[in-house]
Write a protein that holds these residues in place. Structure first.
Motif, PDB file in Angstrom:
ATOM      1  N   UNK A  94       0.832  -1.204   0.000  1.00  0.00           N
ATOM      2  CA  UNK A  94       0.000   0.000   0.000  1.00  0.00           C
ATOM      3  C   UNK A  94       0.862   1.247   0.000  1.00  0.00           C
ATOM      4  N   UNK A  95       1.914   1.262   0.806  1.00  0.00           N
ATOM      5  CA  UNK A  95       2.829   2.411   0.830  1.00  0.00           C
ATOM      6  C   UNK A  95       3.475   2.625  -0.538  1.00  0.00           C
ATOM      7  N   UNK A  96       3.841   1.529  -1.203  1.00  0.00           N
ATOM      8  CA  UNK A  96       4.428   1.643  -2.541  1.00  0.00           C
ATOM      9  C   UNK A  96       3.431   2.263  -3.514  1.00  0.00           C
ATOM     10  N   UNK A  97       2.185   1.799  -3.466  1.00  0.00           N
ATOM     11  CA  UNK A  97       1.156   2.341  -4.359  1.00  0.00           C
ATOM     12  C   UNK A  97       0.890   3.815  -4.076  1.00  0.00           C
ATOM     13  N   UNK A  98       0.698   4.150  -2.802  1.00  0.00           N
ATOM     14  CA  UNK A  98       0.356   5.526  -2.438  1.00  0.00           C
ATOM     15  C   UNK A  98       1.485   6.506  -2.746  1.00  0.00           C
ATOM     16  N   UNK A  99       2.713   6.041  -2.667  1.00  0.00           N
ATOM     17  CA  UNK A  99       3.866   6.919  -2.890  1.00  0.00           C
ATOM     18  C   UNK A  99       4.382   6.856  -4.321  1.00  0.00           C
ATOM     19  N   UNK A 100       3.832   5.946  -5.106  1.00  0.00           N
ATOM     20  CA  UNK A 100       4.260   5.738  -6.493  1.00  0.00           C
ATOM     21  C   UNK A 100       5.737   5.336  -6.573  1.00  0.00           C
ATOM     22  N   UNK A 101       6.182   4.516  -5.618  1.00  0.00           N
ATOM     23  CA  UNK A 101       7.548   3.980  -5.627  1.00  0.00           C
ATOM     24  C   UNK A 101       7.502   2.563  -6.161  1.00  0.00           C
ATOM     25  N   UNK A 102       8.620   2.111  -6.720  1.00  0.00           N
ATOM     26  CA  UNK A 102       8.674   0.799  -7.357  1.00  0.00           C
ATOM     27  C   UNK A 102       9.109  -0.321  -6.435  1.00  0.00           C
ATOM     28  N   UNK A 103       9.894  -0.002  -5.395  1.00  0.00           N
ATOM     29  CA  UNK A 103      10.541  -1.066  -4.634  1.00  0.00           C
ATOM     30  C   UNK A 103      10.596  -0.753  -3.149  1.00  0.00           C
ATOM     31  N   UNK A 104      10.385  -1.799  -2.352  1.00  0.00           N
ATOM     32  CA  UNK A 104      10.500  -1.660  -0.907  1.00  0.00           C
ATOM     33  C   UNK A 104      11.153  -2.881  -0.304  1.00  0.00           C
ATOM     34  N   UNK A 105      11.704  -2.691   0.878  1.00  0.00           N
ATOM     35  CA  UNK A 105      12.255  -3.795   1.662  1.00  0.00           C
ATOM     36  C   UNK A 105      11.512  -3.863   2.983  1.00  0.00           C
ATOM     37  N   UNK A 106      11.063  -5.047   3.330  1.00  0.00           N
ATOM     38  CA  UNK A 106      10.436  -5.324   4.613  1.00  0.00           C
ATOM     39  C   UNK A 106      11.465  -6.088   5.436  1.00  0.00           C
ATOM     40  N   UNK A 107      11.811  -5.559   6.603  1.00  0.00           N
ATOM     41  CA  UNK A 107      12.903  -6.124   7.400  1.00  0.00           C
ATOM     42  C   UNK A 107      12.405  -6.428   8.800  1.00  0.00           C
ATOM     43  N   UNK A 108      12.630  -7.671   9.241  1.00  0.00           N
ATOM     44  CA  UNK A 108      12.328  -8.050  10.613  1.00  0.00           C
ATOM     45  C   UNK A 108      13.642  -8.336  11.340  1.00  0.00           C
ATOM     46  N   UNK A 109      13.968  -7.470  12.296  1.00  0.00           N
ATOM     47  CA  UNK A 109      15.216  -7.622  13.045  1.00  0.00           C
ATOM     48  C   UNK A 109      15.119  -8.651  14.165  1.00  0.00           C
ATOM     49  N   UNK A 110      13.916  -9.075  14.521  1.00  0.00           N
ATOM     50  CA  UNK A 110      13.761 -10.019  15.627  1.00  0.00           C
ATOM     51  C   UNK A 110      13.827 -11.453  15.080  1.00  0.00           C
ATOM     52  N   UNK A 112      16.737 -14.985  14.144  1.00  0.00           N
ATOM     53  CA  UNK A 112      18.065 -15.596  14.270  1.00  0.00           C
ATOM     54  C   UNK A 112      18.822 -15.549  12.949  1.00  0.00           C
ATOM     55  N   UNK A 113      18.102 -15.334  11.827  1.00  0.00           N
ATOM     56  CA  UNK A 113      18.719 -15.307  10.495  1.00  0.00           C
ATOM     57  C   UNK A 113      18.239 -14.076   9.746  1.00  0.00           C
ATOM     58  N   UNK A 114      19.008 -13.005   9.824  1.00  0.00           N
ATOM     59  CA  UNK A 114      18.581 -11.755   9.193  1.00  0.00           C
ATOM     60  C   UNK A 114      18.455 -11.909   7.681  1.00  0.00           C
ATOM     61  N   UNK A 115      19.276 -12.726   7.071  1.00  0.00           N
ATOM     62  CA  UNK A 115      19.206 -12.925   5.619  1.00  0.00           C
ATOM     63  C   UNK A 115      17.817 -13.387   5.186  1.00  0.00           C
ATOM     64  N   UNK A 116      17.195 -14.248   5.985  1.00  0.00           N
ATOM     65  CA  UNK A 116      15.863 -14.758   5.677  1.00  0.00           C
ATOM     66  C   UNK A 116      14.751 -13.770   6.035  1.00  0.00           C
ATOM     67  N   UNK A 117      15.111 -12.680   6.697  1.00  0.00           N
ATOM     68  CA  UNK A 117      14.111 -11.741   7.201  1.00  0.00           C
ATOM     69  C   UNK A 117      14.154 -10.389   6.505  1.00  0.00           C
ATOM     70  N   UNK A 118      14.813 -10.349   5.354  1.00  0.00           N
ATOM     71  CA  UNK A 118      14.780  -9.164   4.496  1.00  0.00           C
ATOM     72  C   UNK A 118      13.981  -9.549   3.262  1.00  0.00           C
ATOM     73  N   UNK A 119      12.818  -8.968   3.131  1.00  0.00           N
ATOM     74  CA  UNK A 119      11.906  -9.319   2.036  1.00  0.00           C
ATOM     75  C   UNK A 119      11.781  -8.148   1.062  1.00  0.00           C
ATOM     76  N   UNK A 120      11.956  -8.453  -0.185  1.00  0.00           N
ATOM     77  CA  UNK A 120      11.878  -7.470  -1.252  1.00  0.00           C
ATOM     78  C   UNK A 120      10.445  -7.466  -1.783  1.00  0.00           C
ATOM     79  N   UNK A 121       9.849  -6.275  -1.870  1.00  0.00           N
ATOM     80  CA  UNK A 121       8.475  -6.147  -2.320  1.00  0.00           C
ATOM     81  C   UNK A 121       8.444  -5.102  -3.438  1.00  0.00           C
ATOM     82  N   UNK A 122       7.863  -5.499  -4.583  1.00  0.00           N
ATOM     83  CA  UNK A 122       7.776  -4.585  -5.726  1.00  0.00           C
ATOM     84  C   UNK A 122       6.497  -4.808  -6.502  1.00  0.00           C
ATOM     85  N   UNK A 123       5.840  -3.743  -6.871  1.00  0.00           N
ATOM     86  CA  UNK A 123       4.664  -3.817  -7.733  1.00  0.00           C
ATOM     87  C   UNK A 123       3.672  -4.891  -7.302  1.00  0.00           C
ATOM     88  N   UNK A 124       3.355  -4.925  -6.016  1.00  0.00           N
ATOM     89  CA  UNK A 124       2.416  -5.900  -5.452  1.00  0.00           C
ATOM     90  C   UNK A 124       2.899  -7.330  -5.530  1.00  0.00           C
TER      91      UNK A 124
END
Length: 127
Positions: A94-110, A112-124
């Motif tokens: 929704x933030x991507x749509x409202x801001x007209x941006x193409x790409x976002x990262x969703x990051x959960x710092x909590x 044990x494996x940060x690599x698995x907790x960085x999610x790339x979100x683009x164009x729904x």
């Protein structure tokens, strides 16, 4: 810089913060430290950007705030939760749509494996 080049640097910053602090802290701690880290890596960072909702021809201030906007191109949404839920992805979409941006990262710092907790979100789509 392209969105992909920016996200490469952002990921480096996320790894640095995670390796320095570890999991289990409040989101606000990661937020402040990540801003410092990303600016130190040479990125322009805007924090807590108000995002109005356009309905018809009217803009409404609904108190939505983007956690981080990097180089005016990439949204970073931070979490420190047990598990990422569908609503977190929908929020970023929704933030991507409202801001007209193409790409976002969703990051959960909590995690044990940060690599698995960085999610790339683009164009729904989750990537």
């Amino acid at each position: 810089m392209t969105e992909n080049e920016i996200t490469y640097i952002i990921r480096k910053g996320i790894f640095n913060v995670y390796n320095g602090l570890g999991p289990g802290l409040l989101e606000s701690v990661y937020h402040k430290i990540l801003i410092y880290e990303l600016e130190d890596l040479g990125l322009e960072v805007k924090s807590e950007i108000l995002l109005p909702v356009k309905y018809g021809e009217v803009l409404f201030d609904c108190n939505f705030r983007i956690d981080l906007l990097i180089e005016d191109k990439v949204i970073v949404e931070l979490k420190s939760v047990k598990n990422l839920e569908d609503i977190h992805y929908k929020q970023l979409n929704t933030y991507l749509k409202l801001s007209d941006k193409k790409l976002g990262l969703l990051v959960n710092f909590n995690t044990d494996k940060i690599l698995d907790s960085i999610k790339r979100v683009a164009n729904n789509l989750e990537h």
